[in-house]
Design a protein around this motif. Structure first.
Motif, PDB file in Angstrom:
ATOM      1  N   LEU A  33       0.854  -1.189   0.000  1.00  8.85           N
ATOM      2  CA  LEU A  33       0.000   0.000   0.000  1.00  8.85           C
ATOM      3  C   LEU A  33       0.887   1.235   0.000  1.00  8.85           C
ATOM      4  O   LEU A  33       1.853   1.318   0.763  1.00  8.85           O
TER       5      LEU A  33
ATOM      6  N   TYR B 297      -4.200   1.168   8.198  1.00 10.32           N
ATOM      7  CA  TYR B 297      -4.855   0.372   7.160  1.00 10.32           C
ATOM      8  C   TYR B 297      -5.431  -0.907   7.780  1.00 10.32           C
ATOM      9  O   TYR B 297      -4.811  -1.513   8.672  1.00 10.32           O
TER      10      TYR B 297
ATOM     11  N   GLU C 192      -3.840  -5.822   9.330  1.00 14.38           N
ATOM     12  CA  GLU C 192      -3.632  -4.419   9.653  1.00 14.38           C
ATOM     13  C   GLU C 192      -2.188  -3.982   9.416  1.00 14.38           C
ATOM     14  O   GLU C 192      -1.257  -4.800   9.463  1.00 14.38           O
TER      15      GLU C 192
ATOM     16  N   LEU D 289     -10.874  -2.244   2.030  1.00 14.78           N
ATOM     17  CA  LEU D 289      -9.736  -1.571   2.632  1.00 14.78           C
ATOM     18  C   LEU D 289     -10.257  -0.399   3.455  1.00 14.78           C
ATOM     19  O   LEU D 289     -10.854   0.542   2.921  1.00 14.78           O
TER      20      LEU D 289
ATOM     21  N   ILE E 149      -9.330   2.733   5.809  1.00 14.83           N
ATOM     22  CA  ILE E 149      -8.205   3.620   6.074  1.00 14.83           C
ATOM     23  C   ILE E 149      -8.635   4.663   7.100  1.00 14.83           C
ATOM     24  O   ILE E 149      -9.585   5.424   6.864  1.00 14.83           O
TER      25      ILE E 149
ATOM     26  N   VAL F 219      -4.046   7.203  -2.488  1.00 15.21           N
ATOM     27  CA  VAL F 219      -3.764   5.844  -2.015  1.00 15.21           C
ATOM     28  C   VAL F 219      -3.736   4.890  -3.198  1.00 15.21           C
ATOM     29  O   VAL F 219      -4.636   4.914  -4.052  1.00 15.21           O
TER      30      VAL F 219
END
Length: 449
Positions: free
Chosen positions: A294, A310, A322, A360, A362, A393
């Motif tokens: 990421l 994350y 995570e 995902l 965030i 991202v």
């Protein structure tokens, strides 16, 4: 007539007689032959019974030969041929570097030499042709190349027992020089009358033990000139396997390398500097297991940082993976001029993510450094302007961790380097005995360096 006085006739003058000492071959002169019973050999010190020399000499000979590592008359098999030890020489370089030579005989195969340098045994034979010249320091015999090892030196006979095919005596000297090849030596001996060449093969300890019952040194040190490094064979194999493994790992890392970055969203930073949370759905990974990377980029970030938490949530199992990242950038000016530090980009990796479709999540927050703020930081200025930073991202399926690849390469290299060090040490010790400069790996790392 008066009787003549009794007179005694004088004894006959002693006869001078010369004989050869059977122990060393030297000449022994009897000044009173026919009267003397014993005489000493001036060369080797043997006591000779000159009244019956053969009987006494046989007794003396037997006493000396029993002290040899291989008593004369002993038979043993080498290279499938039975040999009998019939002669023994003690030789040295005028008293230094002593060695022994046993003359072996077989009526169908002639003579061979069994050479003992104090640690190792070699089986030699005399050549009938001169070696071929290759280079200044290299000669060839039977396709095998020998490199010069010892310069010309005087070799002397210090002791002798048994039978020989030439006349040999204590003190006999020749000029000798030597060349070496892995497992073999080539020797040249010369005197005023002739030049002879011979080659000798290093015998394995088991060979000499099985043939003549002599216990041999397993790891002689320093190594003899023709000893092959015990590390060379396995090191060569390990180098090939290690290189193959390294190439395999590099190829795997390339093919398992990350794919292209996919932009999954641009996240604005809240103007009031509060924490935010966003969920990006339908991120799918096709491989059974993969590393997920990421990346967050904050192009307009200056004198601040953005915290990012994350969470990859499997839609099927709800299992969560995570990770945490931060992008930070600072700059300014001081007495030394402009300065800057940090990066506007943050990259993190999550290892071993299984196949599936993920959401995902965030959680992120922007922070600004304020120089005149007592606390040093806060949420102001750029958060309330149109130039406030945004977080871009991106995601991609990652490959092998570079750190893991590097660790694997190091683990492969450690035994190779250890073996190389042992091999270099062996070659340095072996070639240190030579009169010439070292070659090969022994020349790579000199002690002075």
């Amino acid at each position: 007539m008066p009787a003549e006085p009794n007179t005694i006739a004088p004894p006959p003058a002693p006869a001078v007689r010369a004989l050869s000492c059977p122990a060393c071959g030297s000449a022994v002169t009897l000044r009173a032959a026919g009267y003397s019973v014993t005489a000493g050999c001036p060369s080797c010190g043997s006591i000779l019974d000159v009244a019956d020399p053969l009987v006494k000499l046989v007794t003396r000979y037997a006493e000396m030969t029993r002290a040899l590592d291989i008593p004369l008359g002993t038979r043993g098999t080498l290279n499938g041929i039975e040999w009998e030890a019939i002669g023994w020489l003690a030789r040295s370089m005028n008293g230094s570097y002593p060695w022994e030579e046993y003359l072996l005989f077989n009526p169908y195969h002639g003579y061979r030499w069994l050479i003992f340098d104090g640690q190792s045994w070699s089986l030699g034979k005399q050549l009938t042709a001169t070696p071929n010249f290759v280079t200044y320091d290299t000669l060839s015999v039977g396709g095998r190349h020998f490199r010069r090892f010892f310069k010309e030196r005087e070799a002397r006979v210090d002791g002798v027992l048994g039978e020989f095919y030439w006349r040999v005596a204590i003190g006999e000297q020749v000029i000798t020089s030597e060349w070496a090849a892995p497992g073999w030596t080539l020797s040249r001996e010369a005197n005023a009358k002739e030049v002879s060449w011979s080659v000798a093969r290093l015998l394995a300890p088991r060979e000499i033990e099985d043939a003549f019952g002599v216990e041999a040194e397993r790891h002689p040190w320093p190594p003899p000139p023709h000893m092959v490094s015990p590390h060379a064979g396995w090191l060569s194999t390990c180098v090939k396997l290690g290189l193959a493994a390294m190439v395999f790992l590099v190829v795997v890392s390339i093919f398992m390398g990350g794919g292209r970055w996919s932009d999954i969203g641009t996240l604005p930073i809240a103007r009031d500097g509060s924490a935010q949370s966003v969920t990006v759905g339908s991120v799918t990974f096709e491989q059974p297991w993969q590393r997920v990377e990421l990346r967050a980029r904050v192009p307009r970030l200056e004198n601040g940082w953005v915290d990012l938490d994350y969470a990859l949530v499997d839609r099927t199992t709800q299992r969560v993976y995570e990770a945490y990242g931060v992008a930070e950038r600072y700059s300014g000016r001081d007495d030394e001029g402009d300065w800057s530090e940090g990066s506007r980009t943050s990259e993190i990796s999550i290892a071993s993510v299984p196949r599936g479709t993920y959401d995902l999540v965030i959680d992120y927050r922007g922070n600004r450094w304020i120089a005149n703020n007592p606390g040093g930081w806060g949420q102001a200025d750029w958060l309330a302007t149109s130039d406030a930073p945004e977080v871009v991202v991106e995601v991609r399926r990652g490959g092998v961790f570079f750190s893991n690849l590097l660790l694997a390469l190091i683990l492969i290299a450690i035994p190779l380097l250890w073996g190389l060090a042992r091999h270099v040490r062996f070659e340095q010790a072996r070639q240190a005995e030579s009169d010439y400069d070292p070659i090969g790996v022994a020349a790579l790392f000199k002690e002075s360096e």
